[in-house]
Design an enzyme around this catalytic site. Structure first.
Site, PDB file in Angstrom:
ATOM      1  N   GLU A  48       8.777  -4.180  10.858  1.00 38.65           N
ATOM      2  CA  GLU A  48       9.279  -2.909  10.319  1.00 38.65           C
ATOM      3  C   GLU A  48       9.824  -1.998  11.416  1.00 38.65           C
ATOM      4  OE1 GLU A  48       6.653  -1.031   7.532  1.00 38.65           O
ATOM      5  OE2 GLU A  48       7.831   0.826   7.471  1.00 38.65           O
ATOM      6  N   ASP A  94       0.843  -1.203   0.000  1.00 41.90           N
ATOM      7  CA  ASP A  94       0.000   0.000   0.000  1.00 41.90           C
ATOM      8  C   ASP A  94       0.881   1.257   0.000  1.00 41.90           C
ATOM      9  OD1 ASP A  94       0.894  -0.139   2.588  1.00 41.90           O
ATOM     10  OD2 ASP A  94      -1.075   0.012   3.535  1.00 41.90           O
ATOM     11  N   LYS A 103      -1.364  -9.383   2.796  1.00 46.38           N
ATOM     12  CA  LYS A 103      -0.686  -8.919   4.012  1.00 46.38           C
ATOM     13  C   LYS A 103      -1.601  -7.947   4.739  1.00 46.38           C
ATOM     14  CE  LYS A 103       2.959  -5.876   3.961  1.00 46.38           C
ATOM     15  NZ  LYS A 103       2.393  -4.718   4.690  1.00 46.38           N
TER      16      LYS A 103
HETATM   17  O1  KIV Z   1       3.570  -1.247   1.675  1.00 49.66           O
HETATM   18  C1  KIV Z   1       4.757  -1.523   1.833  1.00 49.66           C
HETATM   19  O2  KIV Z   1       5.638  -1.135   1.059  1.00 49.66           O
HETATM   20  C2  KIV Z   1       5.125  -2.335   2.978  1.00 49.66           C
HETATM   21  C3  KIV Z   1       6.590  -2.517   3.219  1.00 49.66           C
HETATM   22  C4  KIV Z   1       7.072  -1.427   4.084  1.00 49.66           C
HETATM   23  C5  KIV Z   1       6.894  -3.831   3.790  1.00 49.66           C
HETATM   24  O3  KIV Z   1       4.307  -2.791   3.712  1.00 49.66           O
END
Ligand code: KIV
Length: 271
Positions: free
Chosen positions: A189, A51, A120
């Site tokens: 993260e 996202d 995710k």
């Molecule tokens: O959206 C994204 O780029 C992420 C990364 C920071 C893992 O969730």
């Protein structure tokens, strides 16, 4: 055989096997067909349609505004390019927080329309029931702990998380809850490296770090950071392997000069 030369399709089982064999997992973000194809052919194990498309491509300050329809669109572009990498689609803000049934409907869209192989979502123990609902429906889920950018308005800043003992304990507990609920991997993260190591030891599923130090099972970066293409801000953890924004600036400057001075097009470039 090098991983790049190993053309076997990456699945969630591959990631589990890599952790068991102590081989590190490589993951990068992708939002479009062109770059996704290049990353896939270069041998990256996981392509995350993040996202972060909201901040990186759409020019927003946070990831909060990106919609389901936009995520479905980007997922489909990436999934169509990937031959080897496992493609994971990010569940955007409010696509899973309302409840497990809503989450299932939206995750289903990412699989059916966006053609990703897993989703995710951000958050810990409070989302265990949602993870279970998706997993029971046959949808592999990757968790995301530590700095969870969809909660930026609650955090108030993008500072590293897990700096104090109480939050460290909570993150380890969250990792265990999500693993128990059935996630196949976790993104962790912007936390201290010691916490990255603790979380990695606490769960059997692979932990893929971004700013979580070296003692995790793999690393993920935002591709546009790695390429030096996104320059609005530069997280300390984002190693740049190219300075593409500078290269593009130079190429476009050269083009404008050549058009203006009449040296482009030349005889070979004309019919
Ligand atoms: O959206 C994204 O780029 C992420 C990364 C920071 C893992 O969730």
């Amino acid at each position: 055989m090098s991983r790049a030369a190993d053309s076997a399709k990456v699945t969630t089982a591959t990631l589990r096997a890599l952790k068991a064999q102590r081989r590190r997992i490589t993951a990068l973000t992708a939002y479009d067909h062109l770059l996704a194809g290049l990353l896939d052919r270069a041998g990256v194990d996981v392509l995350l349609v993040g996202d972060s498309v909201a901040t990186v491509l759409q020019g927003h300050d946070t990831t909060v505004s990106v919609t389901m329809d936009q995520m479905v669109y980007h997922c489909e572009l990436v999934a169509r390019a990937a031959r080897r990498a496992l493609v994971v689609g990010d569940m955007p803000f409010l696509s899973y927080q309302i409840g497990p049934e809503d989450a299932l409907r939206n995750a289903g869209r990412l699989l059916k329309e966006g053609r990703v192989e897993a989703v995710k979502l951000e958050g810990g123990a409070p989302f265990a029931a949602t993870v279970q609902r998706l997993v029971h429906a046959g949808i592999p889920v990757m968790g995301h702990l530590g700095l969870t950018p969809q909660s930026i308005h609650q955090f108030g800043s993008y500072q590293a998380r897990g700096q104090e003992a109480a939050e460290q304990r909570r993150i380890v507990d969250d990792a265990r809850s999500l693993a128990q609920a059935g996630v196949f991997a976790l993104v962790l993260e912007k936390v201290p490296a010691t916490l990255g190591q603790q979380v990695t030891a606490a769960v059997e599923v692979p932990v893929i770090g971004i700013g979580a130090g070296p003692h995790v099972d793999g690393q993920i970066l935002v591709t546009h950071d790695l390429l030096g293409l996104f320059t609005r801000f530069r997280p300390r953890f984002a190693r740049r392997y190219l300075e593409l924004a500078d290269a593009i600036g130079k190429a476009v400057g050269d083009y404008c000069r050549d058009v203006r001075d009449g040296s482009f097009p030349n005889a070979d470039e004309s019919y």
